[in-house]
Design an enzyme around this catalytic site. Structure first.
Site, short mmCIF file in Angstrom:
data_model
loop_
_atom_site.label_atom_id
_atom_site.label_comp_id
_atom_site.label_asym_id
_atom_site.label_seq_id
_atom_site.Cartn_x
_atom_site.Cartn_y
_atom_site.Cartn_z
N HIS A 107 -3.98 -8.12 -1.07
CA HIS A 107 -3.14 -6.92 -0.95
C HIS A 107 -3.43 -6.23 0.39
O HIS A 107 -4.57 -6.23 0.85
CB HIS A 107 -3.41 -5.96 -2.11
CG HIS A 107 -2.45 -4.84 -2.17
ND1 HIS A 107 -2.60 -3.69 -1.42
CD2 HIS A 107 -1.28 -4.69 -2.84
CE1 HIS A 107 -1.58 -2.89 -1.65
NE2 HIS A 107 -0.76 -3.47 -2.52
N GLU A 114 5.07 -8.18 0.56
CA GLU A 114 4.98 -6.73 0.52
C GLU A 114 4.82 -6.21 1.95
O GLU A 114 3.69 -6.18 2.47
CB GLU A 114 3.78 -6.28 -0.32
CG GLU A 114 3.80 -6.82 -1.74
CD GLU A 114 2.93 -6.00 -2.67
OE1 GLU A 114 3.47 -5.53 -3.68
OE2 GLU A 114 1.73 -5.83 -2.40
N SER A 122 7.41 0.17 -2.35
CA SER A 122 8.38 1.24 -2.65
C SER A 122 9.56 0.78 -3.50
O SER A 122 10.68 1.27 -3.33
CB SER A 122 8.89 1.90 -1.36
OG SER A 122 7.87 2.63 -0.74
O1 LIG Z 1 1.34 -2.00 -3.37
C1 LIG Z 1 2.28 -2.19 -4.14
C2 LIG Z 1 2.21 -3.30 -5.11
O2 LIG Z 1 1.11 -4.12 -4.88
C3 LIG Z 1 3.46 -1.36 -4.14
O3 LIG Z 1 3.14 0.00 -4.13
P1 LIG Z 1 4.30 1.09 -4.17
O4 LIG Z 1 5.37 0.56 -5.10
O5 LIG Z 1 3.66 2.32 -4.71
O6 LIG Z 1 4.81 1.24 -2.77
#
Ligand SMILES: O=C(CO)COP(=O)(O)O
Length: 257
Positions: free
Chosen positions: A97, A169, A215
């Site tokens: 992550h 992501e 998000s």
């Molecule tokens: O980091 C995330 C999933 O691993 C996403 O976070 P948000 O949806 O709060 O932006």
């Protein structure tokens, strides 16, 4: 039929009491949405208790950890090994992550070692990749993502296809300061990631589940979910309350019909 993946990373949030309440509330909700495969990724300290809850309720909810060391044991103070997580009976290990890359020295190489260890121990590695805003601004997003993906998957053989998931992501889209990605951009990147997976694995690359995160919310979830190469959504804030998570399930469910 392949189920659409829908899950949430809690990051460093929720007490054990909150986590128990959430899981108790979520389990009956997910029963109503059989088109999805659901997962939650809480903090380590909650995992034993939540696993017992899930098993007691015979729920299909999958459970994961937010990180893992690649060694079975050793002189790594503060780390948690695959053997320890295996004892709990987890399904998923989230790896790479962007918050771990940014704050805890996670690299493409350690993500690769952890991916191999997770597969060896029978977990589903959920490999997170994402470009930074400067990569996007310099026009090198695809190069950065191909590098992260190829290094993460080095030495992962094609007979493991389906046993690992990849989450795209974009770093600039994640968290409270994140800017939600435009749907055409997500389409462009997911289509590209699919070509990289096909380059690595041939036609089998089509069977690697590709999730999108950053998000994701009630306004954009259905648009992302409708894209051909989006096989799941990996959600933070917008899924941290079961009722808000359910609104996303309803909205995405309509898109999948
Ligand atoms: O980091 C995330 C999933 O691993 C996403 O976070 P948000 O949806 O709060 O932006």
């Amino acid at each position: 039929m392949k189920k659409f993946l829908l899950g949430t990373n809690w990051k460093m949030n929720k007490t054990l009491a909150d986590a128990t309440q959430y899981t108790n509330d979520l389990m009956p909700i997910i029963e109503k949405y059989p088109a999805f495969d659901f997962f939650i990724i809480p903090s380590y300290t909650h995992l034993w208790k939540l696993k017992e809850l899930i098993d007691t309720n015979k729920s299909a909810l999958k459970l994961g950890a937010q990180n893992m060391h690649y060694a079975d044991s050793g002189q790594f103070t503060g780390e948690i090994s695959p053997v320890m997580l295996k004892e709990i009976g987890l399904d998923i290990i989230e790896l790479g992550h962007c918050e771990r890359r940014q704050y805890f020295n996670e690299t493409d190489e350690t993500v690769n070692l952890k991916t191999l260890a997770a597969l060896k121990h029978g977990f589903i590695p959920l490999i997170c990749i994402g470009e930074k805003s400067e990569d996007k601004n310099y026009g090198v997003s695809k190069e950065m993502l191909a590098k992260q993906l190829k290094i993460a998957l080095k030495d992962v053989p094609s007979d493991k296809i389906g046993q690992f998931w990849v989450a795209y992501e974009p770093v600039w889209a994640i968290g409270v300061n994140g800017i939600p990605a435009e749907t055409p951009y997500v389409k462009k990147i997911h289509d590209f990631l699919r070509t990289v997976l096909i380059e690595l694995y041939g036609p089998l690359g089509k069977d690697v589940p590709l999730l999108f995160g950053g998000s994701v919310n009630i306004n954009n979830a259905k648009d992302y979910a409708g894209l051909e190469n989006v096989d799941g959504l990996f959600i933070g804030r917008s899924a941290w309350e079961p009722d808000l998570f359910e609104e996303i399930m309803v909205s995405v469910g309509d898109t999948l019909k």
